[in-house]
Design a protein around this motif. Sequence first.
Motif, short mmCIF file in Angstrom:
data_model
loop_
_atom_site.label_atom_id
_atom_site.label_comp_id
_atom_site.label_asym_id
_atom_site.label_seq_id
_atom_site.Cartn_x
_atom_site.Cartn_y
_atom_site.Cartn_z
N UNK A 1 0.95 -1.06 -0.21
CA UNK A 1 -0.04 0.01 -0.20
C UNK A 1 0.98 1.31 -0.08
N UNK A 2 2.14 1.02 -0.28
CA UNK A 2 2.95 2.23 0.04
C UNK A 2 3.16 2.98 -1.23
N UNK A 3 2.95 4.37 -1.33
CA UNK A 3 3.07 5.07 -2.38
C UNK A 3 4.17 6.09 -2.43
N UNK A 4 5.14 5.95 -3.18
CA UNK A 4 6.47 6.46 -2.92
C UNK A 4 6.40 7.88 -2.84
N UNK A 5 6.81 8.40 -1.61
CA UNK A 5 6.94 9.79 -1.44
C UNK A 5 5.73 10.45 -1.09
N UNK A 6 4.50 9.65 -0.89
CA UNK A 6 3.22 10.24 -0.60
C UNK A 6 2.46 9.72 0.75
N UNK A 7 2.60 8.42 1.03
CA UNK A 7 2.00 7.82 2.10
C UNK A 7 1.62 6.28 1.95
N UNK A 8 0.58 6.02 2.58
CA UNK A 8 0.04 4.50 2.43
C UNK A 8 -1.23 4.44 2.23
N UNK A 9 -1.60 3.63 0.96
CA UNK A 9 -3.18 3.41 0.89
C UNK A 9 -3.75 2.61 1.97
N UNK A 10 -5.01 2.88 2.19
CA UNK A 10 -5.92 2.17 2.98
C UNK A 10 -6.30 0.96 2.16
N UNK A 11 -6.70 -0.16 3.18
CA UNK A 11 -6.95 -1.42 2.40
C UNK A 11 -7.89 -1.27 1.24
N UNK A 12 -8.91 -0.52 1.40
CA UNK A 12 -10.02 -0.43 0.65
C UNK A 12 -9.56 0.45 -0.69
N UNK A 13 -8.98 1.41 -0.54
CA UNK A 13 -8.24 2.17 -1.64
C UNK A 13 -7.36 1.31 -2.56
N UNK A 14 -6.38 0.23 -1.74
CA UNK A 14 -5.91 -0.66 -2.40
C UNK A 14 -6.52 -1.62 -3.34
N UNK A 15 -7.54 -1.96 -2.74
CA UNK A 15 -8.48 -3.05 -3.44
C UNK A 15 -8.93 -2.38 -4.42
N UNK A 16 -9.55 -1.26 -4.61
CA UNK A 16 -10.22 -0.34 -5.63
C UNK A 16 -9.09 -0.25 -6.69
N UNK A 17 -7.94 0.22 -6.45
CA UNK A 17 -6.74 0.23 -7.46
C UNK A 17 -6.39 -0.76 -7.90
N UNK A 18 -6.52 -2.00 -7.30
CA UNK A 18 -5.99 -3.34 -7.74
C UNK A 18 -7.04 -3.64 -8.93
N UNK A 19 -8.19 -3.66 -8.50
CA UNK A 19 -9.41 -4.34 -9.43
C UNK A 19 -9.54 -3.43 -10.73
N UNK A 20 -9.27 -1.96 -10.58
CA UNK A 20 -9.23 -0.97 -11.64
C UNK A 20 -7.82 -1.41 -12.59
N UNK A 21 -7.00 -1.90 -11.98
CA UNK A 21 -5.64 -2.21 -12.78
C UNK A 21 -5.91 -3.52 -13.54
N UNK A 22 -6.48 -4.37 -12.85
CA UNK A 22 -6.80 -5.60 -13.45
C UNK A 22 -7.63 -5.40 -14.64
N UNK A 23 -8.40 -4.36 -14.77
CA UNK A 23 -9.34 -4.15 -15.74
C UNK A 23 -8.87 -2.95 -16.79
N UNK A 24 -7.62 -2.67 -16.61
CA UNK A 24 -6.90 -1.27 -17.33
C UNK A 24 -7.45 -0.89 -18.44
N UNK A 25 -8.06 0.32 -18.86
CA UNK A 25 -8.35 0.72 -20.11
C UNK A 25 -9.99 0.54 -20.18
#
Length: 275
Positions: free
Chosen positions: A6-30
């Motif tokens: 969940x680490x974002x270089x230079x910015x902080x750490x994603x919460x679990x839900x934010x991580x899960x949303x980002x992962x799912x959208x990445x799997x469906x990229x575009x």
Amino acid sequence: VDLDTGEVDGFGVLRPLERAVLRYLAEQEGRPVPVHELHTAVWGHAPTVDSRTAYSTVKRLRPLIEPDPRKPQFLHAVRGAGYRLTGSRWLAAAGPTAHGLPAARDPFIGRVAELEQLAALARAGARLITVTALGGMGKTRLAQHHARSVAGRTWWCDLTAARSGDEIGQAVVRALALPVDPHPVEAAARGLAQAGEGLLVLDNFEHLVELSEHTVGSWLDAAPQLAILVTSRERLGLVGENVLALGPMVPCDARALLVARARALGRDGGDLDDD
């Protein structure tokens, strides 16, 4: 962005839900992902009409991943269609981290309270959770859906064919992609300890309960960062075990599942009685 930590270089750490949303959208990229699909994939149930849960999560997420949140370059809102992620090459772990977990063939319906209980137990640091119920109650589906929501590494083992401690160990050795070993239970213990933090799911354990101390117990002792989720018709009886007993689905969810199954068979589901 490292989706495992969940680490974002230079910015902080994603919460679990934010991580899960980002992962799912990445799997469906575009691809534009409808809000109801995103909500079902991450939260485990379709949103209510006035739900803004996904919107609020995306709003928190944008300042962490966008140079200018007012002019998104990566996470786009698509009018009438949901959200679309582009440029996911900056995701360090966008690929799936679940080893051996079967892909979902259809949407997961219901069990919102049970999923929340599993998540709450995990947040509280429970290291052994056993989901119990009679056959056909949905233990495996629930465990699969929970495993897909876990941000870190997950190893899935179907133990239907296992009949001995060595065969349980062999299933875990395969899930960890370790070399074949003449002492698989011990090899699994070493591999799990070296892997560090993660979730091991042991599905269909009811015919192996008498072997639980030799396998599950020894692995919990050997790997202090490991959590284990078991599905079984009966509890294991180990120290530290947390039991989640599945009851019948709530009526509205049961009906929704029945309608979905009817539609899969070519019926529209509209002629099913509300009762």
